[in-house]
Design an enzyme around this catalytic site. Structure first.
Site, PDB file in Angstrom:
ATOM      1  N   LYS A   1       5.591  23.396 -13.524  1.00  0.00           N
ATOM      2  CA  LYS A   1       4.859  22.163 -13.197  1.00  0.00           C
ATOM      3  C   LYS A   1       4.602  22.077 -11.698  1.00  0.00           C
ATOM      4  O   LYS A   1       3.510  21.707 -11.263  1.00  0.00           O
ATOM      5  CB  LYS A   1       5.635  20.942 -13.691  1.00  0.00           C
ATOM      6  CG  LYS A   1       4.963  19.650 -13.294  1.00  0.00           C
ATOM      7  CD  LYS A   1       4.639  18.724 -14.397  1.00  0.00           C
ATOM      8  CE  LYS A   1       3.674  17.635 -13.923  1.00  0.00           C
ATOM      9  NZ  LYS A   1       3.580  16.501 -14.766  1.00  0.00           N
TER      10      LYS A   1
ATOM     11  N   HIS B   1       6.524  12.101 -28.041  1.00  0.00           N
ATOM     12  CA  HIS B   1       5.484  12.911 -27.390  1.00  0.00           C
ATOM     13  C   HIS B   1       5.643  14.406 -27.692  1.00  0.00           C
ATOM     14  O   HIS B   1       4.683  15.077 -28.066  1.00  0.00           O
ATOM     15  CB  HIS B   1       5.541  12.647 -25.879  1.00  0.00           C
ATOM     16  CG  HIS B   1       4.551  13.424 -25.096  1.00  0.00           C
ATOM     17  ND1 HIS B   1       3.192  13.190 -25.162  1.00  0.00           N
ATOM     18  CD2 HIS B   1       4.710  14.472 -24.232  1.00  0.00           C
ATOM     19  CE1 HIS B   1       2.564  14.040 -24.366  1.00  0.00           C
ATOM     20  NE2 HIS B   1       3.467  14.836 -23.793  1.00  0.00           N
TER      21      HIS B   1
ATOM     22  N   ARG C   1      -4.970  21.686 -13.091  1.00  0.00           N
ATOM     23  CA  ARG C   1      -3.856  20.906 -13.643  1.00  0.00           C
ATOM     24  C   ARG C   1      -4.049  20.639 -15.132  1.00  0.00           C
ATOM     25  O   ARG C   1      -3.089  20.380 -15.857  1.00  0.00           O
ATOM     26  CB  ARG C   1      -3.730  19.581 -12.869  1.00  0.00           C
ATOM     27  CG  ARG C   1      -2.550  18.761 -13.314  1.00  0.00           C
ATOM     28  CD  ARG C   1      -2.295  17.579 -12.389  1.00  0.00           C
ATOM     29  NE  ARG C   1      -1.129  16.848 -12.834  1.00  0.00           N
ATOM     30  CZ  ARG C   1      -0.394  16.038 -12.079  1.00  0.00           C
ATOM     31  NH1 ARG C   1      -0.726  15.851 -10.817  1.00  0.00           N
ATOM     32  NH2 ARG C   1       0.658  15.420 -12.576  1.00  0.00           N
TER      33      ARG C   1
ATOM     34  N   ASN D   1      -2.226  20.236 -20.099  1.00  0.00           N
ATOM     35  CA  ASN D   1      -2.624  19.511 -21.320  1.00  0.00           C
ATOM     36  C   ASN D   1      -2.673  20.408 -22.553  1.00  0.00           C
ATOM     37  O   ASN D   1      -3.207  20.007 -23.589  1.00  0.00           O
ATOM     38  CB  ASN D   1      -4.002  18.867 -21.120  1.00  0.00           C
ATOM     39  CG  ASN D   1      -3.897  17.628 -20.268  1.00  0.00           C
ATOM     40  OD1 ASN D   1      -2.796  17.117 -20.047  1.00  0.00           O
ATOM     41  ND2 ASN D   1      -5.009  17.158 -19.765  1.00  0.00           N
TER      42      ASN D   1
ATOM     43  N   LYS E   1       1.706  11.591 -10.873  1.00  0.00           N
ATOM     44  CA  LYS E   1       0.881  10.698 -11.693  1.00  0.00           C
ATOM     45  C   LYS E   1       1.674   9.419 -11.942  1.00  0.00           C
ATOM     46  O   LYS E   1       2.822   9.467 -12.378  1.00  0.00           O
ATOM     47  CB  LYS E   1       0.537  11.344 -13.039  1.00  0.00           C
ATOM     48  CG  LYS E   1      -0.649  12.298 -12.962  1.00  0.00           C
ATOM     49  CD  LYS E   1      -1.095  12.742 -14.350  1.00  0.00           C
ATOM     50  CE  LYS E   1      -2.284  13.690 -14.246  1.00  0.00           C
ATOM     51  NZ  LYS E   1      -2.664  14.245 -15.562  1.00  0.00           N
TER      52      LYS E   1
ATOM     53  N   GLU F   1       7.692  20.122 -24.257  1.00  0.00           N
ATOM     54  CA  GLU F   1       7.052  20.429 -22.965  1.00  0.00           C
ATOM     55  C   GLU F   1       7.636  21.723 -22.372  1.00  0.00           C
ATOM     56  O   GLU F   1       6.937  22.465 -21.685  1.00  0.00           O
ATOM     57  CB  GLU F   1       7.233  19.270 -21.974  1.00  0.00           C
ATOM     58  CG  GLU F   1       6.445  18.013 -22.331  1.00  0.00           C
ATOM     59  CD  GLU F   1       4.945  18.093 -22.026  1.00  0.00           C
ATOM     60  OE1 GLU F   1       4.479  19.116 -21.491  1.00  0.00           O
ATOM     61  OE2 GLU F   1       4.234  17.129 -22.353  1.00  0.00           O
TER      62      GLU F   1
ATOM     63  N   GLU G   1      -5.983  16.935 -10.364  1.00  0.00           N
ATOM     64  CA  GLU G   1      -6.644  17.431 -11.572  1.00  0.00           C
ATOM     65  C   GLU G   1      -8.141  17.547 -11.334  1.00  0.00           C
ATOM     66  O   GLU G   1      -8.961  17.075 -12.122  1.00  0.00           O
ATOM     67  CB  GLU G   1      -6.354  16.480 -12.745  1.00  0.00           C
ATOM     68  CG  GLU G   1      -6.415  17.176 -14.091  1.00  0.00           C
ATOM     69  CD  GLU G   1      -5.785  16.344 -15.205  1.00  0.00           C
ATOM     70  OE1 GLU G   1      -4.797  15.629 -14.949  1.00  0.00           O
ATOM     71  OE2 GLU G   1      -6.303  16.448 -16.322  1.00  0.00           O
TER      72      GLU G   1
ATOM     73  N   HIS H   1      -2.237  18.954 -25.958  1.00  0.00           N
ATOM     74  CA  HIS H   1      -2.253  17.492 -25.814  1.00  0.00           C
ATOM     75  C   HIS H   1      -3.487  16.823 -26.434  1.00  0.00           C
ATOM     76  O   HIS H   1      -3.451  15.624 -26.684  1.00  0.00           O
ATOM     77  CB  HIS H   1      -2.151  17.095 -24.339  1.00  0.00           C
ATOM     78  CG  HIS H   1      -0.752  17.230 -23.789  1.00  0.00           C
ATOM     79  ND1 HIS H   1      -0.029  18.397 -23.881  1.00  0.00           N
ATOM     80  CD2 HIS H   1       0.052  16.343 -23.154  1.00  0.00           C
ATOM     81  CE1 HIS H   1       1.156  18.225 -23.302  1.00  0.00           C
ATOM     82  NE2 HIS H   1       1.228  16.982 -22.863  1.00  0.00           N
TER      83      HIS H   1
ATOM     84  N   ARG I   1       0.823  -1.239   0.000  1.00  0.00           N
ATOM     85  CA  ARG I   1       0.000   0.000   0.000  1.00  0.00           C
ATOM     86  C   ARG I   1       0.845   1.273   0.000  1.00  0.00           C
ATOM     87  O   ARG I   1       0.398   2.335   0.412  1.00  0.00           O
ATOM     88  CB  ARG I   1      -0.977   0.014   1.171  1.00  0.00           C
ATOM     89  CG  ARG I   1      -1.943  -1.150   1.138  1.00  0.00           C
ATOM     90  CD  ARG I   1      -3.079  -0.959   2.116  1.00  0.00           C
ATOM     91  NE  ARG I   1      -3.984  -2.093   2.024  1.00  0.00           N
ATOM     92  CZ  ARG I   1      -3.818  -3.231   2.705  1.00  0.00           C
ATOM     93  NH1 ARG I   1      -2.806  -3.362   3.528  1.00  0.00           N
ATOM     94  NH2 ARG I   1      -4.674  -4.214   2.552  1.00  0.00           N
TER      95      ARG I   1
ATOM     96  N   HIS J   1      -2.172  13.898 -28.431  1.00  0.00           N
ATOM     97  CA  HIS J   1      -2.399  12.483 -28.098  1.00  0.00           C
ATOM     98  C   HIS J   1      -2.971  11.728 -29.294  1.00  0.00           C
ATOM     99  O   HIS J   1      -2.614  10.567 -29.533  1.00  0.00           O
ATOM    100  CB  HIS J   1      -3.373  12.359 -26.916  1.00  0.00           C
ATOM    101  CG  HIS J   1      -2.727  12.617 -25.594  1.00  0.00           C
ATOM    102  ND1 HIS J   1      -3.434  13.018 -24.485  1.00  0.00           N
ATOM    103  CD2 HIS J   1      -1.431  12.538 -25.192  1.00  0.00           C
ATOM    104  CE1 HIS J   1      -2.608  13.168 -23.457  1.00  0.00           C
ATOM    105  NE2 HIS J   1      -1.388  12.893 -23.870  1.00  0.00           N
TER     106      HIS J   1
HETATM  107  N1  GLY Z   1       1.598  15.404 -17.910  1.00  0.00           N
HETATM  108  C1  GLY Z   1       0.494  16.123 -17.464  1.00  0.00           C
HETATM  109  C2  GLY Z   1       0.308  16.077 -15.989  1.00  0.00           C
HETATM  110  O1  GLY Z   1       1.203  15.686 -15.267  1.00  0.00           O
HETATM  111  O2  GLY Z   1      -0.747  16.439 -15.520  1.00  0.00           O
END
Ligand code: GLY
Length: 371
Positions: A231, A274, A251, A255, A147, A189, A241, A258, A125, A262
């Site tokens: 960031k 990317h 957040r 994007n 993430k 980025e 997000e 993106h 966990r 994507h």
């Molecule tokens: N790569 C986008 C984020 O971390 O939200």
């Protein structure tokens, strides 16, 4: 071009749910053992085969600090992000007797750190996680912000969770062996951070496009640090997000470019990097913003100029918009029932364009279409 070495370590604070620091500098890998904490005994070092030399160095440093490193070699890039590879990592942890006080390190690009975050979050966990991104893209994006995830046959990042690292080490020395095209992809980025939040990044890129593409340069270091700060600020305000609602941007700001990006990546079966795909996506988003009457045309031109200067593509195939829209429709399922684009109203001032009319999308796509 100034040399970026020997100017110390920069610390960027991320203050979301479990505060941590991103350390940037030459040789910051030396801080790894200390970051493992007092309670650690076993330390997993998860890395792709291409980083065997760095991983062996890390292993030696951990051993000489009295820790017990266990190297786990995982496939390169997206091939690492599968349930089978995650299961292999759990099995190694189990066999080596990893406890809650042990540590997992992700050493590699975004795919490696996504996988590592996921297995660290799920073993017992949650055990201590340290990410060591080795690409520009990983430093400014994937390794920061919590993430984690793996892919399934149905799509990318469909399984995962938010799990923050105890620390992130961006050792600029590792960029020296990064292939040029990988470094340039990461600049996609970086330029994005310039448009959405910190225009000084654009000045750096425009002022020294050769320097910013050179590992070891002071200008690249500054661009990376500034992007990490962007960031860090965004995720500190909206880790999960969850604050984007209606036209308010949390957040989701990250994007920018993106939605189309994507779709291009998917259409190209991930042969496009990317940063290349989101480069076209950003020009498209800027065109959408202009056509929606929000953005000055000169800023659209600035997108094209800045991205071309670093060697990124700004156009994509004509005649495939319907295909791309079908993919964007799949993507939108994770975000709500309408197609949403992050757009710009001005430099560093983003908003959401929700459900734009098809004619507007077609006109913007026309502007980024090549023959
Ligand atoms: N790569 C986008 C984020 O971390 O939200």
């Amino acid at each position: 071009m100034a040399d970026g070495t020997g100017v110390g370590v920069t610390a960027v604070d991320v203050t979301a749910e479990s505060p941590y620091q991103v350390l940037v500098g030459h040789g910051v890998l030396d801080q790894l053992s200390q970051l493992c904490g007092d309670r650690a005994r076993r330390v997993a070092v998860i890395h792709p085969p291409t980083l065997i030399n760095v991983a062996a160095r890390v292993e030696a440093k951990l051993s000489s600090a009295g820790l017990e490193p266990v190297r786990i070699d995982v496939p390169d890039a997206e091939a690492a992000k599968t349930a089978a590879v995650a299961a292999t990592c759990w099995s190694v942890f189990g066999t080596a007797g990893f406890t809650r006080s042990d540590v997992v390190i992700g050493l590699g690009g975004g795919a490696t750190t996504d996988l590592t975050g996921f297995v660290a979050a799920t073993w017992l966990r949650g055990v201590r996680l340290i990410t060591v991104p080795t690409t520009v893209l990983g430093m400014v994006d994937a390794a920061v912000g919590g993430k984690t995830g793996i892919n399934t046959p149905e799509g990318k990042n469909l399984v995962g969770c938010f799990y923050e690292p105890a620390g992130v080490l961006c050792d600029l020395d590792v960029l020296a062996s990064l292939p040029a095209a990988e470094l340039v992809s990461g600049l996609g980025e970086v330029v994005k951070c310039g448009f959405i939040a910190d225009p000084e990044i654009l000045s750096l890129v425009e002022g020294d496009p050769t320097g910013v593409r050179s590992a070891g340069s002071a200008v690249l270091r500054e661009a990376i640090e500034r992007s990490i700060r962007v960031k860090a600020t965004v995720v500190s305000g909206d880790l999960r997000e969850s604050t984007s609602s209606g036209t308010r941007v949390g957040r989701e700001l990250l994007n920018y470019g993106h939605t189309l990006g994507h779709a291009i990546e998917r259409r190209e079966k991930y042969r496009w990097r990317h940063g290349e795909a989101i480069s076209v996506g950003m020009v498209f988003a800027a065109e959408l913003s202009r056509l929606a009457g929000r953005l000055d045309p000169q800023l659209v031109d600035r997108h094209v100029r800045a991205l071309e200067l670093v060697g990124l593509p700004v156009s994509y195939r004509a005649g495939v918009l319907d295909e791309l829209l079908a993919t964007m429709a799949l993507d939108k399922k994770t975000r709500g029932s309408t197609l949403r684009f992050v757009v710009l109203d001005a430099l560093a001032k983003a908003s959401i364009l929700e459900g734009p009319p098809p004619e507007l999308i077609a006109a913007a796509y026309e502007r980024v279409s090549s023959q």
